[in-house]
Structure formats: C-alpha cells, structure tokens
Write a protein that holds these residues in place. Structure first.
Motif, PDB file in Angstrom:
ATOM      1  N   ARG A 137       0.844  -1.193   0.000  1.00 33.41           N
ATOM      2  CA  ARG A 137       0.000   0.000   0.000  1.00 33.41           C
ATOM      3  C   ARG A 137       0.880   1.244   0.000  1.00 33.41           C
ATOM      4  NH1 ARG A 137      -2.731  -1.759   5.480  1.00 33.41           N
ATOM      5  NH2 ARG A 137      -0.496  -2.114   5.768  1.00 33.41           N
ATOM      6  N   ILE A 138       0.246   2.369  -0.302  1.00 35.35           N
ATOM      7  CA  ILE A 138       0.960   3.633  -0.265  1.00 35.35           C
ATOM      8  C   ILE A 138       1.445   3.884   1.169  1.00 35.35           C
ATOM      9  CG2 ILE A 138       0.794   6.110  -0.674  1.00 35.35           C
ATOM     10  CD1 ILE A 138       0.642   4.458  -3.201  1.00 35.35           C
ATOM     11  N   ASN A 139       2.674   4.374   1.296  1.00 32.66           N
ATOM     12  CA  ASN A 139       3.347   4.685   2.567  1.00 32.66           C
ATOM     13  C   ASN A 139       3.878   3.449   3.285  1.00 32.66           C
ATOM     14  OD1 ASN A 139       2.888   7.488   2.330  1.00 32.66           O
ATOM     15  ND2 ASN A 139       0.856   7.291   3.246  1.00 32.66           N
ATOM     16  N   ASP A 140       3.753   2.261   2.701  1.00 34.49           N
ATOM     17  CA  ASP A 140       4.390   1.077   3.280  1.00 34.49           C
ATOM     18  C   ASP A 140       5.905   1.177   3.111  1.00 34.49           C
ATOM     19  OD1 ASP A 140       2.024   0.023   4.053  1.00 34.49           O
ATOM     20  OD2 ASP A 140       1.999  -1.639   2.634  1.00 34.49           O
ATOM     21  N   TYR A 141       6.624   0.643   4.097  1.00 28.04           N
ATOM     22  CA  TYR A 141       8.084   0.608   4.020  1.00 28.04           C
ATOM     23  C   TYR A 141       8.493  -0.766   3.511  1.00 28.04           C
ATOM     24  CZ  TYR A 141      12.976   1.405   5.229  1.00 28.04           C
ATOM     25  OH  TYR A 141      14.342   1.567   5.166  1.00 28.04           O
TER      26      TYR A 141
END
Length: 302
Positions: A137-141
C-alpha cells in the motif's frame, strides 16, 4: 484549340469544386443544430465524468484504504462516462455507420499496437494487479532488490519508492512484480538479534542470565514471544553468543535503534559485573640478530 480546351477544363474543375463546397456548406448549415447539440452533449458528459469521478473517489471509495485503487477506479469511471457521451454525440450527428467502420479499423490497429507495446501493456497490467494487492500500500516501508524506502506512488506504468536519503527510485511494474519484496509495514513486531563475545574465564551461566534479564527489562515481550539466548562458537579469543528478541518495528530505522540500545545496555552491565569482552591481540616477536654494517667496505682509497 488546345488553349481553349485547357481553359474549359479548368473552368469545369473550378465549377465542380465550387459545387462540392456549396454542397458541404449546405450540409453544414442543415446539420448545424446537430453539431451544436453534439458539442453540448460532449461538454456536459465531460463535466459529468469529472463530477462522478471525484464523487466516487472522495465519497463512495473512501473506505478503500488503497489510494492506488481509488485512483484507478475513478479514472475508469471518467473514461467510461466520456465514451458514453461520445457515442451519443455520434448518434446525434448520424455517424453510426462511420463509427462502426472506425471501430473495426481500430480493432486491427489496436492489435498491431498491442504487439508492438507488449512491455508497456505488461507494466499496465502489473500496475492494476499491484493496486489491488492487499500486501502493498501507499506509505508502506518495503525492500526490493536492495532498494529500501516508502511506497510513494503506484500507477499504471511504475511504482515510485521514496528512499530514506530523500531520493526517489522508479521501478517498472513488470520488473517489480517479477522479484520478491519485503514489506516491513505488514507486521508491527519483528525479531532482531544481537551478537557478542565474552572471555574464556567468564561464568557462562552468569552471562546468559545477565543478558536475558537486561533484554527483558528494557524490551517488552508479548504473548507468544520471548527472549532466546545461544552460545554459538569457541572463537579465537572469546566464546561468542547471540540473543534474539522481539521489538516494535515497521521500518529499518527502528531496528537500528533497538539494536543500538541493546548493545549499549549489554556493554554497560558487562562492565558493572566485570565481564570481559575480549578482542584479538597479535603479539609480534622480533628476534634479535647480530646485524653489522661495514660502512667502509665500499669506500674507495685515496
């Protein structure tokens, strides 16, 4: 005679051209209301498509946590509504037969373009798959092929990763999906390990008890977790061990911070309890040789 024939042929051509233009002008005047109506329909459907796209993105699709999914669905809604307006406009203009021929030709052209753009289409399909995957997902590291960073964007062409040094890495979707990736953000807890060595004169049970107690007091271990301690080998100058324990971690910075803290604590408590952390020492033994240099050996006489 030839000049007269050429003159008449030019006049005939000009007359036919004017008749053709006059016919087009008459057709344009007759179809002017339909043209205006078609333009108004396309304009109206353009604003309707924009409104529905924003409405679905900001209201109906708000429960979907994946930003990329909302973006793709909203764009698909915009395109579908715009196509409906286009078909209605061509119907108003009476271009149904022309549209059928155009679609038939577009099918052949589309097949040729598809064969020529296999890589691009592969990236597009992979982008759709990535957008609907629950594991990224967006903003996952994440970490992929030695590249670590936060997922900044997923589109139909590539995935953009924002590294911790501030730079962005753009990876084609087809290349990204072909390789495994590690998502640190999927789990809030991870197990890390810290290794060290103690002198051969040390009480090994004391070392184990001390390290286990220090880690337990400073790092919370939840149900199903625990601290592990193992002596691993007889080193050249120390008996080495490794301890493993669980910490809150969704990115590598938290891993480095936990390991940093554990190393400082272990070093401090070893010093307080006189437990030696040895380091290799190399002794160089230079033998004493009777070295004599005859400085006058090569000196020339007077």
């Amino acid at each position: 005679m030839n000049l007269l024939q050429n003159k008449f042929s030019i006049e005939d051509a000009m007359a036919k051209l004017w008749n053709k233009l006059d016919g087009w002008l008459d057709a344009l005047i007759l179809n002017l209301p339909n043209i205006v109506m078609a333009i108004l329909i396309m304009t109206a459907f353009y604003f309707i498509a924009r409104g529905l796209s924003r409405f679905f993105k900001n209201v109906l699709l708000k429960r979907i946590s994946q930003v990329s999914i909302r973006e793709i669905i909203s764009k698909m809604i915009f395109i579908v509504v715009l196509l409906v307006g286009f078909f209605i406009s061509t119907g108003v203009l009476g271009l149904d037969r022309l549209l059928t021929g155009v679609l038939a030709g577009a099918g052949v052209i589309g097949l040729a373009i598809g064969l020529a753009l296999q890589g691009t289409l592969s990236d597009t399909f992979s982008g759709v798959v990535l957008s609907f995957l629950p594991h990224i997902r967006i903003n996952d590291y994440i970490e992929s092929d030695d590249i670590k960073g936060f997922v900044a964007e997923i589109n139909l062409r590539n995935i953009m990763i924002h590294r911790t040094d501030g730079n962005y890495v753009i990876i084609p979707n087809s290349k990204f999906t072909e390789k495994p990736f590690l998502n640190y953000s999927l789990s809030s807890r991870s197990r890390i390990s810290v290794g060290c060595g103690v002198g051969y004169e040390s009480d090994l049970q004391q070392v184990e008890d001390l390290v286990t107690r220090v880690i337990a007091e400073n790092f919370e271990q939840r149900t199903g977790e625990g601290i592990e301690f193992y002596f691993t080998e007889f080193g050249d100058s120390s008996i080495n061990f490794v301890t493993r324990f669980w910490v809150d971690m969704t990115r590598t910075r938290e891993e480095y911070g936990a390991r940093h803290k554990a190393i400082k604590l272990i070093r401090q408590h070893f010093k307080e309890n006189n437990i030696n952390i040895p380091f290799p020492i190399r002794t160089l033994d230079f033998a004493k040789n009777d070295l004599r240099i005859d400085r006058d050996k090569n000196r020339e006489g007077p």
